[in-house]
Design a protein around this motif. Structure first.
Motif, PDB file in Angstrom:
ATOM      1  N   HIS A   3       0.838  -1.202   0.000  1.00 51.26           N
ATOM      2  CA  HIS A   3       0.000   0.000   0.000  1.00 51.26           C
ATOM      3  C   HIS A   3       0.873   1.252   0.000  1.00 51.26           C
ATOM      4  CE1 HIS A   3      -3.366   2.601   0.736  1.00 51.26           C
ATOM      5  NE2 HIS A   3      -2.793   3.067   1.833  1.00 51.26           N
ATOM      6  N   SER A   4       1.936   1.230   0.788  1.00 55.40           N
ATOM      7  CA  SER A   4       2.871   2.355   0.852  1.00 55.40           C
ATOM      8  C   SER A   4       3.566   2.565  -0.488  1.00 55.40           C
ATOM      9  CB  SER A   4       3.901   2.101   1.953  1.00 55.40           C
ATOM     10  OG  SER A   4       4.803   3.178   2.022  1.00 55.40           O
ATOM     11  N   ASP A   5       3.936   1.467  -1.147  1.00 58.45           N
ATOM     12  CA  ASP A   5       4.570   1.569  -2.462  1.00 58.45           C
ATOM     13  C   ASP A   5       3.615   2.173  -3.490  1.00 58.45           C
ATOM     14  OD1 ASP A   5       6.941   0.521  -1.565  1.00 58.45           O
ATOM     15  OD2 ASP A   5       6.540  -1.514  -2.293  1.00 58.45           O
ATOM     16  N   ALA A   6       2.362   1.781  -3.439  1.00 54.20           N
ATOM     17  CA  ALA A   6       1.370   2.322  -4.370  1.00 54.20           C
ATOM     18  C   ALA A   6       1.167   3.814  -4.134  1.00 54.20           C
ATOM     19  CB  ALA A   6       0.051   1.576  -4.221  1.00 54.20           C
ATOM     20  N   ALA A  10       2.010   6.819  -6.726  1.00 55.37           N
ATOM     21  CA  ALA A  10       0.969   7.797  -7.056  1.00 55.37           C
ATOM     22  C   ALA A  10       1.460   9.214  -6.786  1.00 55.37           C
ATOM     23  CB  ALA A  10      -0.297   7.508  -6.262  1.00 55.37           C
ATOM     24  N   LEU A  11       2.169   9.397  -5.688  1.00 55.57           N
ATOM     25  CA  LEU A  11       2.719  10.702  -5.354  1.00 55.57           C
ATOM     26  C   LEU A  11       3.770  11.129  -6.376  1.00 55.57           C
ATOM     27  CD1 LEU A  11       2.772  13.060  -3.380  1.00 55.57           C
ATOM     28  CD2 LEU A  11       4.457  11.788  -2.021  1.00 55.57           C
ATOM     29  N   LYS A  14       2.032  12.149  -9.519  1.00 52.24           N
ATOM     30  CA  LYS A  14       1.415  13.469  -9.362  1.00 52.24           C
ATOM     31  C   LYS A  14       2.469  14.573  -9.501  1.00 52.24           C
ATOM     32  CE  LYS A  14      -1.736  15.907  -6.304  1.00 52.24           C
ATOM     33  NZ  LYS A  14      -2.473  15.847  -5.041  1.00 52.24           N
ATOM     34  N   ARG A  15       3.626  14.358  -8.917  1.00 51.96           N
ATOM     35  CA  ARG A  15       4.718  15.340  -9.022  1.00 51.96           C
ATOM     36  C   ARG A  15       5.121  15.529 -10.471  1.00 51.96           C
ATOM     37  NH1 ARG A  15      10.706  14.953  -8.435  1.00 51.96           N
ATOM     38  NH2 ARG A  15      10.246  12.751  -8.623  1.00 51.96           N
ATOM     39  N   TRP A  16       5.214  14.426 -11.226  1.00 49.91           N
ATOM     40  CA  TRP A  16       5.558  14.515 -12.643  1.00 49.91           C
ATOM     41  C   TRP A  16       4.488  15.254 -13.432  1.00 49.91           C
ATOM     42  CZ3 TRP A  16       9.771  14.415 -15.249  1.00 49.91           C
ATOM     43  CH2 TRP A  16      10.864  13.724 -14.751  1.00 49.91           C
ATOM     44  N   ARG A  17       3.215  14.979 -13.142  1.00 53.49           N
ATOM     45  CA  ARG A  17       2.133  15.668 -13.850  1.00 53.49           C
ATOM     46  C   ARG A  17       2.194  17.179 -13.623  1.00 53.49           C
ATOM     47  NH1 ARG A  17      -0.841  11.338 -12.122  1.00 53.49           N
ATOM     48  NH2 ARG A  17      -1.753  12.516 -10.407  1.00 53.49           N
ATOM     49  N   ASN A  78       5.985  22.317  -0.879  1.00 53.55           N
ATOM     50  CA  ASN A  78       6.086  22.546   0.565  1.00 53.55           C
ATOM     51  C   ASN A  78       4.811  22.194   1.306  1.00 53.55           C
ATOM     52  OD1 ASN A  78       8.721  23.432   0.380  1.00 53.55           O
ATOM     53  ND2 ASN A  78       8.167  25.595   0.340  1.00 53.55           N
ATOM     54  N   ASN A  79       3.658  22.467   0.709  1.00 54.90           N
ATOM     55  CA  ASN A  79       2.391  22.268   1.416  1.00 54.90           C
ATOM     56  C   ASN A  79       1.770  20.892   1.225  1.00 54.90           C
ATOM     57  OD1 ASN A  79       2.287  24.883   2.537  1.00 54.90           O
ATOM     58  ND2 ASN A  79       1.642  25.690   0.564  1.00 54.90           N
ATOM     59  N   LYS A  80       2.042  20.248   0.126  1.00 50.94           N
ATOM     60  CA  LYS A  80       1.407  18.952  -0.156  1.00 50.94           C
ATOM     61  C   LYS A  80       2.424  17.828  -0.259  1.00 50.94           C
ATOM     62  CE  LYS A  80      -2.725  20.751  -1.084  1.00 50.94           C
ATOM     63  NZ  LYS A  80      -3.855  20.636  -0.267  1.00 50.94           N
ATOM     64  N   TYR A  81       3.332  17.965  -1.205  1.00 57.51           N
ATOM     65  CA  TYR A  81       4.248  16.876  -1.532  1.00 57.51           C
ATOM     66  C   TYR A  81       5.104  16.472  -0.327  1.00 57.51           C
ATOM     67  CZ  TYR A  81       7.951  14.269  -3.858  1.00 57.51           C
ATOM     68  OH  TYR A  81       8.844  13.301  -4.222  1.00 57.51           O
ATOM     69  N   ASP A  82       5.740  17.433   0.306  1.00 58.43           N
ATOM     70  CA  ASP A  82       6.621  17.113   1.437  1.00 58.43           C
ATOM     71  C   ASP A  82       5.861  16.454   2.583  1.00 58.43           C
ATOM     72  OD1 ASP A  82       8.758  18.104   0.033  1.00 58.43           O
ATOM     73  OD2 ASP A  82       8.852  20.008   1.118  1.00 58.43           O
ATOM     74  N   HIS A  83       4.642  16.921   2.837  1.00 64.69           N
ATOM     75  CA  HIS A  83       3.838  16.343   3.925  1.00 64.69           C
ATOM     76  C   HIS A  83       3.438  14.892   3.605  1.00 64.69           C
ATOM     77  CE1 HIS A  83       3.673  19.986   6.250  1.00 64.69           C
ATOM     78  NE2 HIS A  83       3.282  20.664   5.169  1.00 64.69           N
ATOM     79  N   GLU A  84       3.001  14.679   2.373  1.00 58.61           N
ATOM     80  CA  GLU A  84       2.628  13.309   1.984  1.00 58.61           C
ATOM     81  C   GLU A  84       3.834  12.388   2.000  1.00 58.61           C
ATOM     82  OE1 GLU A  84       0.057  12.820  -1.434  1.00 58.61           O
ATOM     83  OE2 GLU A  84      -0.733  14.859  -1.139  1.00 58.61           O
TER      84      GLU A  84
END
Length: 90
Positions: A3-6, A10-11, A14-17, A78-84
């Motif tokens: 689940h963590s790998d998925a 996905a993260l 999303k960063r690439w998109r 800073n607000n989304k990616y790093d937290h996830e």
């Protein structure tokens, strides 16, 4: 663990998109300006005020647009990616 790998994949996707969309927007702005330089010099030579032409203004706005897109990416990171990412690391 799967689940963590998925979630990590996905993260990353999303960063690439986001990076691709921001890059596309920058390329449109930059090449749009370059095409104006190449094909419509009289328009860019339009004097807006003493010492300022439309070409100078648009050139400066392309640079400012690059800064804005950079700030958008940094804000998202800073607000989304790093937290996830921190959540995934546990």
């Amino acid at each position: 663990m799967a689940h963590s790998d998925a979630r990590l994949h996905a993260l990353a996707a999303k960063r690439w998109r986001i990076a691709i969309w921001l890059s596309v927007l920058m390329l449109i702005a930059y090449y749009g300006f370059i095409l104006l330089v190449a094909f419509n010099k009289p328009l860019l030579g339009t004097v807006l005020t003493t010492g300022l032409t439309l070409g100078i203004l648009l050139g400066a706005l392309v640079i400012v647009f690059a800064w804005v897109l950079t700030l958008v990416y940094v804000g998202w990171a800073n607000n989304k990616y790093d937290h996830e990412l921190a959540e995934l690391r546990g």
